[in-house]
Design an enzyme around this catalytic site. Structure first.
Site, PDB file in Angstrom:
ATOM      1  N   SER A   4     -11.562   6.218  -8.739  1.00 44.18           N
ATOM      2  CA  SER A   4     -12.726   6.573  -7.923  1.00 44.18           C
ATOM      3  C   SER A   4     -12.496   7.786  -7.027  1.00 44.18           C
ATOM      4  O   SER A   4     -13.115   7.900  -5.973  1.00 44.18           O
ATOM      5  CB  SER A   4     -13.135   5.376  -7.056  1.00 44.18           C
ATOM      6  OG  SER A   4     -12.095   5.023  -6.149  1.00 44.18           O
ATOM      7  N   HIS A  18       0.357   7.456  -7.151  1.00 41.51           N
ATOM      8  CA  HIS A  18      -0.811   6.767  -7.694  1.00 41.51           C
ATOM      9  C   HIS A  18      -1.176   7.231  -9.094  1.00 41.51           C
ATOM     10  O   HIS A  18      -1.924   6.546  -9.791  1.00 41.51           O
ATOM     11  CB  HIS A  18      -1.996   6.982  -6.745  1.00 41.51           C
ATOM     12  CG  HIS A  18      -3.166   6.090  -7.015  1.00 41.51           C
ATOM     13  ND1 HIS A  18      -3.062   4.712  -7.048  1.00 41.51           N
ATOM     14  CD2 HIS A  18      -4.478   6.362  -7.283  1.00 41.51           C
ATOM     15  CE1 HIS A  18      -4.250   4.179  -7.312  1.00 41.51           C
ATOM     16  NE2 HIS A  18      -5.126   5.151  -7.466  1.00 41.51           N
ATOM     17  N   SER A  38      -6.785   1.824 -10.942  1.00 48.30           N
ATOM     18  CA  SER A  38      -7.197   1.721  -9.542  1.00 48.30           C
ATOM     19  C   SER A  38      -8.546   1.008  -9.426  1.00 48.30           C
ATOM     20  O   SER A  38      -8.655  -0.180  -9.736  1.00 48.30           O
ATOM     21  CB  SER A  38      -7.232   3.133  -8.942  1.00 48.30           C
ATOM     22  OG  SER A  38      -7.394   3.105  -7.549  1.00 48.30           O
TER      23      SER A  38
END
Length: 278
Positions: free
Chosen positions: A37, A255, A106
């Site tokens: 996102s 990430h 995620s």
């Protein structure tokens, strides 16, 4: 440049009422990749290093979720897990796919979990990478990502929290992603999704623990040890909850596991999805 010259724009289908842009490559068992996102994100930006590697073994499909990329931004959309989960179901229906392996990154991991919990027969194996879907105190990194206001400097700051190695996110990439975030409609829909206070959106993206415990799916949980956006403790919790879940943590990785450790990630995920005994 025409739209057909842009690698992030592929085909379009109606997925539960959302005109959905998606990319496709390869043949074989279907694998659906669900992006994260970040501001200006597209399926292409998220999965550009993954699709070619998996396409030699699978039919790989990567949709832009509603409100992101080049999929529709429905007027007055109620953005949330219900909308995005039903979009994935509609996407499978539109392509006449009864069942697919699902890889979620995620935010996309939260969608994958909800899909498996509510439509378990549509999901083969599950891969959760740096995944949301369980409770956690929102991190400073996620606050920065969801609170993005368009500027080169702010995009530079967002990319700095994504990658452990700053060399992977040069100013040129920040400029490209900043321009992507400024395309018509992109920031407007993004800003509408996660307004402050943002802890409530972390909680809105969760699937109840008892539903996660009930999942029968073979699951691979992947995380970067130095992730500043989604804490690695999320994946430790998912490992405890998912009965058939194995966990792989990558060292010196933030990430963006699929970018920072792309070769290792592609090999791990490809072997997991291909192994009948996995």
């Amino acid at each position: 440049m025409t739209e057909t010259d842009r690698p992030e724009i592929g085909s379009t289908v109606d997925a539960s009422g959302v005109q959905t842009n998606y990319l496709e490559a390869g043949t074989g068992a279907p694998v659906v990749l669900i992006h994260g996102s970040g501001p200006g994100v597209t399926a292409y930006a998220n999965w550009r290093l993954v699709m070619p590697a998996l396409a030699g073994r699978f039919r790989v499909l990567a949709p832009d979720m509603a409100g992101f990329g080049f999929s529709e931004r429905p007027e007055k959309a109620d953005y949330g897990l219900d909308l995005w989960t039903e979009q994935v179901v509609g996407f499978l229906d539109a392509l006449s796919i009864d069942r697919a392996h699902v890889v979620g990154n995620s935010f996309g991991g939260a969608i994958a979990l909800r899909l498996a919990a509510q439509h378990g027969d549509r999901v083969g194996k599950l891969v959760l990478m740096g995944s949301m879907g369980v409770d956690f105190p929102i991190t400073e990194g996620l606050e920065r990502v969801w609170g993005y206001e368009p500027s080169f400097e702010n995009m530079r700051g967002v990319l700095d929290v994504f990658a452990h190695d700053r060399a992977l996110v040069p100013d040129e990439l920040a400029e490209v992603r900043y321009r992507a975030s400024m395309q018509p409609g992109f920031q407007e829909s993004f800003a509408a999704m996660f307004p402050a206070p943002r802890q409530r959106w972390v909680e809105a993206m969760r699937t109840p623990d008892e539903q996660i415990r009930a999942l029968p799916h073979k699951t691979l949980i992947v995380h970067g040890r130095e992730d500043k956006v989604i804490p690695v403790d999320n994946s430790l919790e998912l490992m405890r909850l998912v009965d058939n879940g194995d966990l792989h943590v990558f060292a010196h990785c933030g990430h963006w596991v699929q970018i920072e450790r792309s070769a290792d990630f592609n090999r791990l995920v490809g072997d997991f999805l291909a192994d009948d005994a996995a």
